[in-house]
Design a protein around this motif. Sequence first.
Motif, PDB file in Angstrom:
ATOM      1  N   PHE A   6      12.257  30.059  36.450  1.00  0.00           N
ATOM      2  CA  PHE A   6      12.649  30.602  37.748  1.00  0.00           C
ATOM      3  C   PHE A   6      12.197  32.051  37.845  1.00  0.00           C
ATOM      4  N   TYR A  48      12.787  35.644  39.971  1.00  0.00           N
ATOM      5  CA  TYR A  48      13.717  36.348  40.840  1.00  0.00           C
ATOM      6  C   TYR A  48      13.154  37.727  41.185  1.00  0.00           C
ATOM      7  N   SER A  57      21.441  42.620  44.552  1.00  0.00           N
ATOM      8  CA  SER A  57      21.594  41.455  43.694  1.00  0.00           C
ATOM      9  C   SER A  57      20.237  40.770  43.504  1.00  0.00           C
ATOM     10  N   LEU A  58      20.236  39.709  42.746  1.00  0.00           N
ATOM     11  CA  LEU A  58      18.998  38.971  42.498  1.00  0.00           C
ATOM     12  C   LEU A  58      18.773  37.944  43.608  1.00  0.00           C
ATOM     13  N   LEU A  99      16.325  34.604  44.432  1.00  0.00           N
ATOM     14  CA  LEU A  99      15.402  33.635  43.850  1.00  0.00           C
ATOM     15  C   LEU A  99      14.146  33.553  44.697  1.00  0.00           C
ATOM     16  N   THR A 105      10.917  28.291  42.008  1.00  0.00           N
ATOM     17  CA  THR A 105      11.134  27.514  40.794  1.00  0.00           C
ATOM     18  C   THR A 105       9.794  26.939  40.366  1.00  0.00           C
ATOM     19  N   VAL A 124      16.495  27.837  31.719  1.00  0.00           N
ATOM     20  CA  VAL A 124      17.743  27.201  31.312  1.00  0.00           C
ATOM     21  C   VAL A 124      17.742  27.089  29.792  1.00  0.00           C
ATOM     22  N   ARG A 176      24.246  24.755  30.565  1.00  0.00           N
ATOM     23  CA  ARG A 176      24.511  25.497  31.797  1.00  0.00           C
ATOM     24  C   ARG A 176      24.241  26.996  31.698  1.00  0.00           C
ATOM     25  N   TYR A 211      21.743  30.315  31.285  1.00  0.00           N
ATOM     26  CA  TYR A 211      20.382  30.743  31.581  1.00  0.00           C
ATOM     27  C   TYR A 211      20.083  32.029  30.829  1.00  0.00           C
ATOM     28  N   TYR A 266      28.532  39.004  37.931  1.00  0.00           N
ATOM     29  CA  TYR A 266      28.215  38.033  38.972  1.00  0.00           C
ATOM     30  C   TYR A 266      28.967  36.720  38.730  1.00  0.00           C
ATOM     31  N   VAL A 273      27.484  26.578  40.014  1.00  0.00           N
ATOM     32  CA  VAL A 273      26.290  25.858  39.588  1.00  0.00           C
ATOM     33  C   VAL A 273      26.512  24.367  39.768  1.00  0.00           C
ATOM     34  N   ASP A 311      19.073  23.024  37.978  1.00  0.00           N
ATOM     35  CA  ASP A 311      19.892  24.001  38.675  1.00  0.00           C
ATOM     36  C   ASP A 311      19.068  25.228  39.010  1.00  0.00           C
ATOM     37  N   LYS A 312      19.369  25.816  40.105  1.00  0.00           N
ATOM     38  CA  LYS A 312      18.852  27.148  40.374  1.00  0.00           C
ATOM     39  C   LYS A 312      20.054  28.038  40.643  1.00  0.00           C
ATOM     40  N   LEU A 313      20.055  29.200  40.064  1.00  0.00           N
ATOM     41  CA  LEU A 313      21.167  30.130  40.223  1.00  0.00           C
ATOM     42  C   LEU A 313      20.977  30.942  41.490  1.00  0.00           C
ATOM     43  N   ILE A 314      21.999  30.943  42.319  1.00  0.00           N
ATOM     44  CA  ILE A 314      21.978  31.755  43.529  1.00  0.00           C
ATOM     45  C   ILE A 314      23.029  32.847  43.348  1.00  0.00           C
ATOM     46  N   PHE A 315      22.558  34.076  43.302  1.00  0.00           N
ATOM     47  CA  PHE A 315      23.441  35.201  43.017  1.00  0.00           C
ATOM     48  C   PHE A 315      24.036  35.767  44.296  1.00  0.00           C
ATOM     49  N   GLY A 316      25.331  36.078  44.227  1.00  0.00           N
ATOM     50  CA  GLY A 316      25.983  36.820  45.294  1.00  0.00           C
ATOM     51  C   GLY A 316      25.837  38.303  45.045  1.00  0.00           C
ATOM     52  N   THR A 317      26.718  39.069  45.653  1.00  0.00           N
ATOM     53  CA  THR A 317      26.597  40.524  45.587  1.00  0.00           C
ATOM     54  C   THR A 317      26.981  41.081  44.237  1.00  0.00           C
TER      55      THR A 317
END
Lengths: 113, 113
Positions: free
Chosen positions: A33, A35, A42-43, A45, A48, A96, A100, A102, B87, B91, B99-105
Amino acid sequence: SAVISQKPSRDICQRGTSLTIQCQVDSQVTMMFWYRQQPGQSLTLIATANQGSEATYESGFVIDKFPISRPNLTFSTLTVSNMSPEDSSIYLCSVVTGVRGYTFGSGTRLTVV
Amino acid sequence: LAKTTQPISMDSYEGQEVNITCSHNNIATNDYITWYQQFPSQGPRFIIQGYKTKVTNEVASLFIPADRKSSTLSLPRVSLSDTAVYYCLVVEVPSQNTDKLIFGTGTRLQVFP
């Protein structure tokens, strides 16, 4: 967990040029992935990358601007094309590793002038 | 993907316990809750993950109530080195680790002496 080597760690580039960022993993992984992290943010994406197929891009990111290669299960590159100052960010790759979890590279800090 | 909401920032003093709560009202049945820590100039680092009730490891504890609509990361006796951004992510269960990680603030924790 996997160890990621990301290069370069930082670069200063002229606008209009392109930079290719490399991500090397010490074990074979299915998905990688990419980013972007803008200063103080924040990050987000970008895409992928799956070995042997086209990368899947998130909304707002396109292949012409951020072409990605994934030639094998341990390596990927992200190119930032035709750069502008708005592309100044930290770019990170991630894989990954285990249940779970990363692992992230240390990032490439890009400054476009 | 379930969206997460967490405080933008928190302050603490060395030796105190810090609890960071995250809301994820739209969490799905098969979703897990994961927390990452990010220091300046580094990529995020996995801290802890859970599905329900309580999970504890050498770094932190994660408390998840029965309805799973929120979770609390607990850091016991913080030190200056715990100053970082934390963070909370939800997931999805993958079919094959896609999975792809989606980050919040994130929550910016500042620990003072």
